[in-house]
Design a protein around this motif. Sequence first.
Motif, mmCIF file in Angstrom:
data_model
loop_
_atom_site.group_PDB
_atom_site.id
_atom_site.type_symbol
_atom_site.label_atom_id
_atom_site.label_comp_id
_atom_site.label_asym_id
_atom_site.label_seq_id
_atom_site.Cartn_x
_atom_site.Cartn_y
_atom_site.Cartn_z
ATOM 1 N N ARG A 219 0.820 -1.371 -0.353
ATOM 2 C CA ARG A 219 0.131 0.047 0.313
ATOM 3 C C ARG A 219 1.095 1.233 -0.167
ATOM 4 N N LEU A 220 0.070 2.037 -0.567
ATOM 5 C CA LEU A 220 0.800 3.930 -0.104
ATOM 6 C C LEU A 220 0.069 4.480 1.349
ATOM 7 N N THR A 221 0.896 5.213 1.278
ATOM 8 C CA THR A 221 0.813 5.928 2.367
ATOM 9 C C THR A 221 0.306 7.406 2.579
ATOM 10 N N ASP A 222 -0.429 8.122 2.162
ATOM 11 C CA ASP A 222 -0.879 9.637 2.212
ATOM 12 C C ASP A 222 0.142 10.109 1.383
ATOM 13 N N SER A 223 1.398 10.280 1.699
ATOM 14 C CA SER A 223 2.035 10.802 1.183
ATOM 15 C C SER A 223 2.966 10.230 -0.596
ATOM 16 N N GLY A 224 2.211 9.098 -0.683
ATOM 17 C CA GLY A 224 3.451 8.786 -1.471
ATOM 18 C C GLY A 224 4.172 7.111 -1.406
ATOM 19 N N GLN A 225 4.653 6.789 -0.031
ATOM 20 C CA GLN A 225 5.336 5.953 0.428
ATOM 21 C C GLN A 225 4.836 4.535 0.762
#
Length: 471
Positions: free
Chosen positions: A257-263
Amino acid sequence: MIALSLAEIAEVVGGQTHDIPDPSVQVTGSVVRDSREVEPGSLFVAFVGEHVDGHDFAEAVVEAGAVALLASRPVGVPAIVVDDVQSALGALARHVVRRLGATLVALTGSAGKTSTKDLIAQVLARKAPTVFTPGSLNNEIGLPLTALSATAETRFLVLEMGARGIGHIRYLADLTPPKVGLVLNVGTAHIGEFGGREQIAQAKGELVEALPSVEDGGVAVLNADDPLVRAMASRTKAKVILFGESGEADVRAENVRLTDSGQPAFSLHTPSGCSEVTMRLYGEHHVSNALAAAAVAHELGMSADEIATALSEAGSLSRWRMEVTERPDGVTIVNDAYNANPESMRAALRALAAMGRERRTWAVLGKMAELGDEALAEHDAVGRLAVRLNVGKLVAVGGREASWLQLGAYNEGSWGEESVHVSDAQAAVDLLRSELRPGDVVLVKASRSVGLESVAQALIETGAEGEVAAR
């Protein structure tokens, strides 16, 4: 470098000593080709280039502390003179590597080599002293220079290997024989030079062919998600370990998955256990890079928890590769301008889309070089992908190839002012300075020859000067 006398070096490289009063004097410092990097005890390698002849710096480097030069002619100061400086440098690297007690890890692939090399180095450094390729110095000059920077304390030597044709990796692997060999992927980078993906696979697979047998500790780390890489298992005598998101991979990721910041975040599964990873890097493509690093580290004795912690704390060590800068006005600049090929361009666009879920996004893109007959189709496809990912605005920078990017976007439905073709970097800067607003995310990417890092730098400096006002 491990300490060697000038007499020893001359014997190893088949050279003649000139103007050396005492051949027992040792090289105790670095081996360098840039006169600005000379330090006391250095050996300076004098290459003759198109514009600069290293021999012209002979007196200056000795005054700066160099013990001697490795040169192709006498220069009036201490020198070991050889017929071919590059071959001599390779011979010296081969000799030093064989004397080291270090485990040599080599990696190659069409995309992601440098980012993965940086991850491997940061993970292994948790276990023992590690030396690794700086930046992308992965050719017949950069690789031996990196190997020669190892010392007696070095336990892991991580070397990136690049190739522009059949036989290149075989040559590099002969200079610095690896124990662990990693192949990331087979893409279309340099396809114009190779002639096709099958030829690229043939070249990349030379790495696993060079590995020692299972009995001698050889390990081939292969991407289970890339059929051309996975097929290389039949080309090696080494133990094979697979990484990827495939259920058949020995080291795999689940719940990506990706965090809200795209990590990226994921569950890391290894034969020795499982652990959670949340990376500091940006973009889902780093999951594969992280798994490759994890597979190497697992084979070298690290636990799942140790690997996960190291991956979660690892950063970007090489410039202009998804280098993220947050401006004071809220604009985010993503400088990925070091290089570009179709695979890395798609990965960067997907990362941009993830980072800009609730924000306006810009893709400032330029030419992807060395694609041969595939150039038109690949540039068109990237332009179309930008539209499909709902990138807010595509700015195609440069000549013919940039026009193909913009045309692909237009044909995919990017009309009006959603895509634009500008002539050069300065035109792109002028456009962005006038239209950026707080909260925007800007990706800058192209092949190295385009020089789009100047766009990213100009935009960062603009933000620092406060020239962009909120609208």
